[in-house]
Design an enzyme around this catalytic site. Structure first.
Site, short mmCIF file in Angstrom:
data_model
loop_
_atom_site.label_atom_id
_atom_site.label_comp_id
_atom_site.label_asym_id
_atom_site.label_seq_id
_atom_site.Cartn_x
_atom_site.Cartn_y
_atom_site.Cartn_z
N SER A 140 0.87 -1.19 0.00
CA SER A 140 0.00 0.00 0.00
C SER A 140 0.89 1.23 0.00
O SER A 140 2.03 1.18 0.48
CB SER A 140 -0.87 0.02 1.26
OG SER A 140 -1.49 1.28 1.42
N TYR A 153 -1.45 -1.13 10.55
CA TYR A 153 -1.58 -1.38 9.11
C TYR A 153 -0.38 -0.78 8.36
O TYR A 153 0.24 -1.45 7.52
CB TYR A 153 -2.89 -0.77 8.61
CG TYR A 153 -3.15 -0.91 7.12
CD1 TYR A 153 -3.60 -2.11 6.59
CD2 TYR A 153 -2.96 0.16 6.24
CE1 TYR A 153 -3.87 -2.24 5.23
CE2 TYR A 153 -3.23 0.04 4.88
CZ TYR A 153 -3.68 -1.16 4.39
OH TYR A 153 -3.94 -1.29 3.04
#
Ligand code: NAI
Length: 245
Positions: A140, A153
């Site tokens: 990401s 995350y």
């Protein structure tokens, strides 16, 4: 047809980016193993991947955070198809909490899925893939820049890039390539369920929202022999969002 006769495992393949990747690889001839822990979505995804052209599909109920389930998925893929050529480590989840409220268990829950899940499949790939195999990790842009409330995350995705480097180095003598894609905002359930997006803490211009198919195209390239000399790369797929101040 870059994946004729090849077998690809796509984790988190029952929704969003993973489903788009599975359909793209299927369209190019791959036999597909969908590894996901959502049985209901798996059933629907299996039909969609068959309709996209997959010669065969194996739906494997698998929580990527549990190593024994990862081993079982790979064993059933080898049992059914006799080979493993591509692994796409895509399963992932986010949690939204301020640092002062996060617990160790919160961290471990995210790390177990977003990082260790990819490690368990990488380990299995190293044990079972022949030279020519490819691993693609779906990280990401949070691996590079991030927003408040998603510390585990962001850390897991940053660590996934480190895993990509280690895996590319150790895979090279085995003839296995590992690369990563870093999606920006992609139009999937995960994006629109994001409380930061819902509350406006994270503002996303509609011109900065890509499609799952945009990511799938790059994943398919990195997984294919077209990328035979691409090893350890980190490819941003964010429409240029990260470049803007
Ligand atoms: P999604 O929520 O639509 O799909 C995720 C899939 O992973 C679901 O089918 C879910 O059941 C599965 N999954 C989650 N935890 C699992 C586990 N423990 N074991 C097996 N399957 C599991 O999400 P999306 O957007 O398609 O995300 C896919 C990947 O892309 C994730 O790794 C995410 O972090 C990454 N990503 C997504 C972005 C976006 O804007 N949508 C942006 C950047 C990265």
């Amino acid at each position: 047809m870059r994946f004729t006769d090849k077998v690809a495992i796509v984790t988190g393949g029952a929704s969003g980016i993973g489903l788009a990747v599975a359909k793209r690889l299927a369209h190019e001839g791959a036999r597909i193993v969908l590894a996901d822990y959502n049985q209901q979505n798996l059933d629907d995804a299996t039909s969609q991947v068959k309709a996209a052209g997959a010669p065969d599909v194996l739906a494997s109920l698998c929580n990527v955070a549990i190593e024994a389930q990862v081993e079982a998925t790979v064993a059933s893929a080898l049992d059914k198809f006799g080979r493993l050529d591509v692994v796409v480590n895509n399963a992932g989840l986010m949690q939204f909490k301020p640092l002062e409220e996060l617990t160790g268990d919160d961290w471990l829950r995210i790390l177990n899925v977003d990082l260790l899940g990819a490690f368990y499949f990488t380990k299995q790939a190293f044990l079972h893939m022949k030279p020519g195999g490819a691993i693609v990790n779906v990280a990401s842009i949070h691996a590079i820049e991030t927003s408040p409330l998603v510390a585990p995350y962001a850390a897991a995705k940053a660590a996934m890039l480190s895993l990509t480097r280690s895996s590319s180095l150790e895979g090279k003598p085995k003839g296995i390539r590992t690369n990563a894609v870093l999606p920006g905002a992609i139009d999937t359930p995960m994006l629109w369920d994001n409380p930061n997006v819902k509350s406006g803490v994270e503002v996303i211009d509609k011109n900065d929202v890509g499609k799952p198919e945009d990511v799938a195209a790059i994943v398919a390239y990195l997984a294919s022999d077209d990328a035979a000399f691409v090893q350890g790369a980190e490819v941003r797929v964010d429409g240029g969002r990260l470049n803007r101040l």
